[in-house]
Design an enzyme around this catalytic site. Structure first.
Site, PDB file in Angstrom:
ATOM      1  N   LYS A 249       3.458  12.065 -10.670  1.00  0.00           N
ATOM      2  CA  LYS A 249       3.630  11.069  -9.610  1.00  0.00           C
ATOM      3  C   LYS A 249       4.558   9.931 -10.028  1.00  0.00           C
ATOM      4  O   LYS A 249       5.319   9.406  -9.207  1.00  0.00           O
ATOM      5  CB  LYS A 249       2.272  10.512  -9.174  1.00  0.00           C
ATOM      6  CG  LYS A 249       1.212  11.549  -8.854  1.00  0.00           C
ATOM      7  CD  LYS A 249       1.674  12.632  -7.907  1.00  0.00           C
ATOM      8  CE  LYS A 249       0.544  13.614  -7.628  1.00  0.00           C
ATOM      9  NZ  LYS A 249       1.000  14.890  -7.102  1.00  0.00           N
TER      10      LYS A 249
ATOM     11  N   GLU B  21       0.515   0.863  -6.988  1.00  0.00           N
ATOM     12  CA  GLU B  21       1.511   0.574  -5.964  1.00  0.00           C
ATOM     13  C   GLU B  21       0.870  -0.208  -4.827  1.00  0.00           C
ATOM     14  O   GLU B  21      -0.356  -0.241  -4.681  1.00  0.00           O
ATOM     15  CB  GLU B  21       2.130   1.861  -5.430  1.00  0.00           C
ATOM     16  CG  GLU B  21       1.168   2.748  -4.678  1.00  0.00           C
ATOM     17  CD  GLU B  21       1.818   4.056  -4.243  1.00  0.00           C
ATOM     18  OE1 GLU B  21       2.933   4.333  -4.690  1.00  0.00           O
ATOM     19  OE2 GLU B  21       1.191   4.795  -3.461  1.00  0.00           O
TER      20      GLU B  21
ATOM     21  N   ASN C 100      -9.673   8.620   0.187  1.00  0.00           N
ATOM     22  CA  ASN C 100      -8.324   9.136  -0.076  1.00  0.00           C
ATOM     23  C   ASN C 100      -8.253  10.657  -0.119  1.00  0.00           C
ATOM     24  O   ASN C 100      -7.245  11.214  -0.556  1.00  0.00           O
ATOM     25  CB  ASN C 100      -7.758   8.548  -1.379  1.00  0.00           C
ATOM     26  CG  ASN C 100      -7.751   7.046  -1.365  1.00  0.00           C
ATOM     27  OD1 ASN C 100      -7.163   6.436  -0.482  1.00  0.00           O
ATOM     28  ND2 ASN C 100      -8.441   6.430  -2.316  1.00  0.00           N
TER      29      ASN C 100
ATOM     30  N   GLU D  46       5.331  14.065   0.736  1.00  0.00           N
ATOM     31  CA  GLU D  46       4.403  13.210   1.474  1.00  0.00           C
ATOM     32  C   GLU D  46       5.020  11.836   1.716  1.00  0.00           C
ATOM     33  O   GLU D  46       5.679  11.269   0.847  1.00  0.00           O
ATOM     34  CB  GLU D  46       3.089  13.072   0.709  1.00  0.00           C
ATOM     35  CG  GLU D  46       2.377  14.403   0.493  1.00  0.00           C
ATOM     36  CD  GLU D  46       0.972  14.248  -0.045  1.00  0.00           C
ATOM     37  OE1 GLU D  46       0.634  13.131  -0.503  1.00  0.00           O
ATOM     38  OE2 GLU D  46       0.215  15.227  -0.006  1.00  0.00           O
TER      39      GLU D  46
ATOM     40  N   GLU E 194       4.887  10.854  -2.487  1.00  0.00           N
ATOM     41  CA  GLU E 194       4.873  11.750  -3.635  1.00  0.00           C
ATOM     42  C   GLU E 194       5.256  13.147  -3.171  1.00  0.00           C
ATOM     43  O   GLU E 194       5.329  13.420  -1.967  1.00  0.00           O
ATOM     44  CB  GLU E 194       3.496  11.788  -4.300  1.00  0.00           C
ATOM     45  CG  GLU E 194       2.385  12.311  -3.392  1.00  0.00           C
ATOM     46  CD  GLU E 194       1.012  12.134  -4.005  1.00  0.00           C
ATOM     47  OE1 GLU E 194       0.827  11.176  -4.777  1.00  0.00           O
ATOM     48  OE2 GLU E 194       0.128  12.967  -3.721  1.00  0.00           O
TER      49      GLU E 194
ATOM     50  N   ASN F 258       4.076  17.161  -3.737  1.00  0.00           N
ATOM     51  CA  ASN F 258       3.140  18.121  -4.313  1.00  0.00           C
ATOM     52  C   ASN F 258       3.868  19.437  -4.515  1.00  0.00           C
ATOM     53  O   ASN F 258       4.309  20.070  -3.558  1.00  0.00           O
ATOM     54  CB  ASN F 258       1.931  18.320  -3.401  1.00  0.00           C
ATOM     55  CG  ASN F 258       1.083  17.070  -3.301  1.00  0.00           C
ATOM     56  OD1 ASN F 258       0.760  16.608  -2.219  1.00  0.00           O
ATOM     57  ND2 ASN F 258       0.711  16.490  -4.441  1.00  0.00           N
TER      58      ASN F 258
ATOM     59  N   PHE G 250     -21.886  10.670   1.671  1.00  0.00           N
ATOM     60  CA  PHE G 250     -21.052  11.837   1.387  1.00  0.00           C
ATOM     61  C   PHE G 250     -21.138  12.301  -0.067  1.00  0.00           C
ATOM     62  O   PHE G 250     -20.179  12.854  -0.591  1.00  0.00           O
ATOM     63  CB  PHE G 250     -19.598  11.565   1.764  1.00  0.00           C
ATOM     64  CG  PHE G 250     -19.406  11.285   3.219  1.00  0.00           C
ATOM     65  CD1 PHE G 250     -19.209  12.324   4.110  1.00  0.00           C
ATOM     66  CD2 PHE G 250     -19.450   9.988   3.708  1.00  0.00           C
ATOM     67  CE1 PHE G 250     -19.041  12.077   5.459  1.00  0.00           C
ATOM     68  CE2 PHE G 250     -19.290   9.731   5.061  1.00  0.00           C
ATOM     69  CZ  PHE G 250     -19.087  10.778   5.940  1.00  0.00           C
TER      70      PHE G 250
END
Length: 671
Positions: A116, A200, A235, A275, A288, A290, A348
């Site tokens: 990344k 960031e 996320n 992305e 980024e 992938n 969750f």
């Protein structure tokens, strides 16, 4: 073309690759850990090789063991799936040295884009707009705080080698940066073997939109349009769709061109995803890349008609892309929901155990509506503590977004799972949320719409009437079945009382029900005693069926049915309620029964899922405030912070770091 390939992965993605390879006439080899000995991907493959104990570091991340499995089985190529070794440049390099083809991008592209931090630098060099941030080495938590102060809050701490929401934290203050930095590094180390992180700026109210790219080894690169993945929790993507309801043709073209330019800059030669974080004004920034097949690739496949796994295999075999950019068209709309073994009513947290029942909706393509289920489990299988808790990906495709969402909602209501906790009710509630249906999305959707988490809700209005009508219909079918038992009343015909009191929990709904030729008619009774219009229900449901499927006034509907004492539980559109159907005399007696209250367990901290105690942050006798960290428990590669729900004093600690606890095991008590 290859004769035999090995899939260096597990679960649904391994099964997904096997399906395409089988269609192409290619033999497949599965690898598995001791925990996956009875897994579906092992059963589906032509051959299977045991590669080690359950821990990923000793099995699915062990490059030497995978290469040895290739040698044993004469596999010519390896598909990495996603996660595990899929974005490690060392893996294709090691395969190349062993004379084995990697079904993915070249290692230089992985090194440039898969990391990344390096991908941010490469994007900046290519004049791609990036989000402000710090890409250098971060020494410790205090250094992280200084960097965050300089960037300005909120900030995002992300694992350099990460993905899938692992090693990622949003921080709104110095304290959250200090805590989040350590947690992100620990998660990154456990999941990827690399604890580097970067920081960031976190764009407020952003949308997550990504472009699918596809390149070959002859210098050709195209894009296959976008996917929107803004519905996220911690996320991690929860719902994806293609195309995006935000983009117009001009913005789509600009994003696609930028993604292709970046892929060309690193000589990208496989399927990959660029992305972007997008503003509500359609501005966008590179996030980024992938360098692998994405979890959510099925939505792109359904709107383009292109099998991405097949394209990856053909490119790896040296074939040129047969598609040009002008050949790519997007037809209709696709929506994907990720089904996880997690408990939405316990924040969750992961759930493990055996799938006592696993009954997904049937895959189909009827009247322009497609239902697809990508899974790596089957009934009787086990959800393990060692790996990602994904159960399945449920995907629907239709001519329009509204039709795709409606099909997804019905498919979720038809998906029956017992034995473990799962998130189907939450997904079903999301699918029927007005804001989601309107396409007014952002990555903050879930925390904004469910600020106190997901909790049980009492059905009201039309949903309550649907549940009551189906409950009455089910009871009617069960009653008819009982009356058909031989020897009852000398076979004399019994005329059943029409009026019923349907209880949804403690809420009573009076109605009348009568059998019609192909179904039943239900009329609700108003407060004044007047009968409402007839609601007609048609269904082939019979006793023992786990799902009621049929039509209500001509509209498709599905509800999960679970028998309970003196009734059954129905689940529909995110609601689940116990239903009891009474005659008027039975209802009169039921109203006199006392309500039993649940016992209070508020003075105990229980382990919300099976896991490993990483740390205990308090001591006996310590006073804590609501929100303070009490303990950290690791499960399924995620570190879960358990916080105090109220002010109090720690009375006794029952668990120590390093202990492995079962669900509901006692961690500590409050005075």
């Amino acid at each position: 073309m290859f004769k035999r390939i090995l899939i260096a992965n597990r679960g649904e993605i391994a099964c997904r690759v096997i399906k395409t390879a089988r269609r192409m006439g290619i033999e497949t080899v599965a690898v598995y850990s001791e925990a996956d000995r009875d897994a579906l991907h092992v059963e589906m493959a032509d051959q299977a090789v045991l590669i080690g104990p359950p821990a990923a570091a000793d099995s699915y991340l062990a490059i030497d063991k995978i290469i040895e499995a290739c040698r044993k089985t004469a596999a010519e190529a390896v598909h990495p799936g996603y996660g595990f070794l899929s974005e490690r440049a060392a893996f294709p390099r090691a395969l190349g040295k062993a004379g084995i083809v990697f079904i993915g991008p070249n290692p230089d592209a992985i090194a440039a884009m898969g990391d990344k931090i390096e991908s941010k630098k490469a994007a900046a060099k290519a004049n791609v707009s990036t989000v402000p941030g710090h890409l250098g080495v971060i020494e410790d938590a205090s250094h992280a705080v200084k960097i965050a102060d300089a960037i300005g809050y909120p900030v995002m701490i992300k694992a350099s080698a990460g993905g899938g929401g692992k090693g990622m934290r949003i921080a709104n203050s110095k304290a959250e940066v200090a805590e989040g930095f350590g947690l992100a590094r620990a998660e990154a180390k456990a999941a990827f073997g690399d604890d580097r992180v970067f920081i960031e700026k976190f764009i407020v109210d952003p949308r997550h939109i990504e472009i699918q790219v596809l390149g070959d080894r002859h210098g050709n690169v195209i894009h296959l349009g976008e996917r929107e993945c803004s519905i996220q929790r911690r996320n991690q993507k929860v719902i994806e769709e293609a195309p995006s309801p935000l983009l117009d043709e001009t913005t789509r073209r600009k994003m696609g061109e930028q993604a292709v330019a970046l892929a060309n800059a690193v000589k990208y030669d496989s399927a990959g995803t660029v992305e972007f974080v997008a503003g509500q004004d359609k501005s966008f920034y590179f996030l980024e890349m992938n360098t692998r097949l994405q979890v959510e690739h099925p939505v792109t496949e359904l709107v383009t008609g292109i099998d991405l796994v097949e394209q990856m295999i053909r490119v790896a075999a040296g074939e040129k892309l047969k598609l040009s950019q002008k050949d790519v068209t997007m037809t209709g709309w696709a929506v994907e929901s990720r089904l996880y073994a997690e408990d939405p009513f316990r924040n969750f947290l992961p759930s493990v155990g055996r799938l006592v029942k696993f009954r997904p909706p049937a895959e189909s393509r009827i009247d322009g509506i497609t239902v697809r289920n990508d899974t790596g489990v089957q009934e009787g299988g086990e959800i393990s503590i060692y790996y990602d808790p994904m159960i399945a990906k449920l995907v629907t495709h239709a001519p329009s977004r509204a039709a795709a969402i409606e099909a997804q909602s019905t498919a979720l209501d038809s998906f029956y799972i017992d034995g473990i906790r799962h998130n189907i009710r939450f997904l079903s509630a999301l699918m029927n949320h007005p804001r989601w249906r309107e396409g007014k999305l952002s990555t903050g959707f879930i925390p904004e719409e469910f600020p106190r988490g997901f909790s049980a809700r009492a059905p009201e209005g039309e949903i309550a009437r649907r549940l009551a009508a189906v409950g009455a219909a089910i009871d009617h079918v069960l009653g008819e079945r009982k009356r058909q038992i031989s020897g009852q009343l000398n076979h004399r015909r019994v005329y059943r009382e029409r009026r019923r009191a349907v209880w949804l929990g403690r809420d009573e709904i009076p109605l009348e029900i009568v059998r019609e030729s192909d179904g039943v008619a239900v009329r609700f009774i108003g407060a004044d005693g007047a009968l409402g219009p007839a609601r007609r229900l048609i269904s082939p449901w019979k006793a023992g069926d786990p799902v009621w499927q049929g039509t209500i006034d001509g509209q498709l509907a599905a509800m999960q049915v679970r028998p309970v004492l003196n009734g059954f539980r129905l689940a529909h559109q995110g609601f689940e309620v116990e239903v009891q159907v009474f005659t008027e005399a039975e209802a009169a007696a039921a109203r006199l029964m006392p309500v039993i209250a649940a016992s209070d367990s508020g003075k105990k901290l229980l382990c919300p899922m099976p896991g490993l105690v990483v740390s205990i942050a308090v001591s006996e006798g310590q006073e804590v405030k609501a929100g303070e960290t009490l303990a950290v428990v690791e499960a399924m590669k995620m570190q879960n912070v358990l916080r105090a729900e109220r002010d109090g004093t720690v009375k006794k600690i029952h668990a120590a770091p390093g202990a492995t606890l079962a669900v509901d095991a006692l961690i500590l008590e409050f005075a």
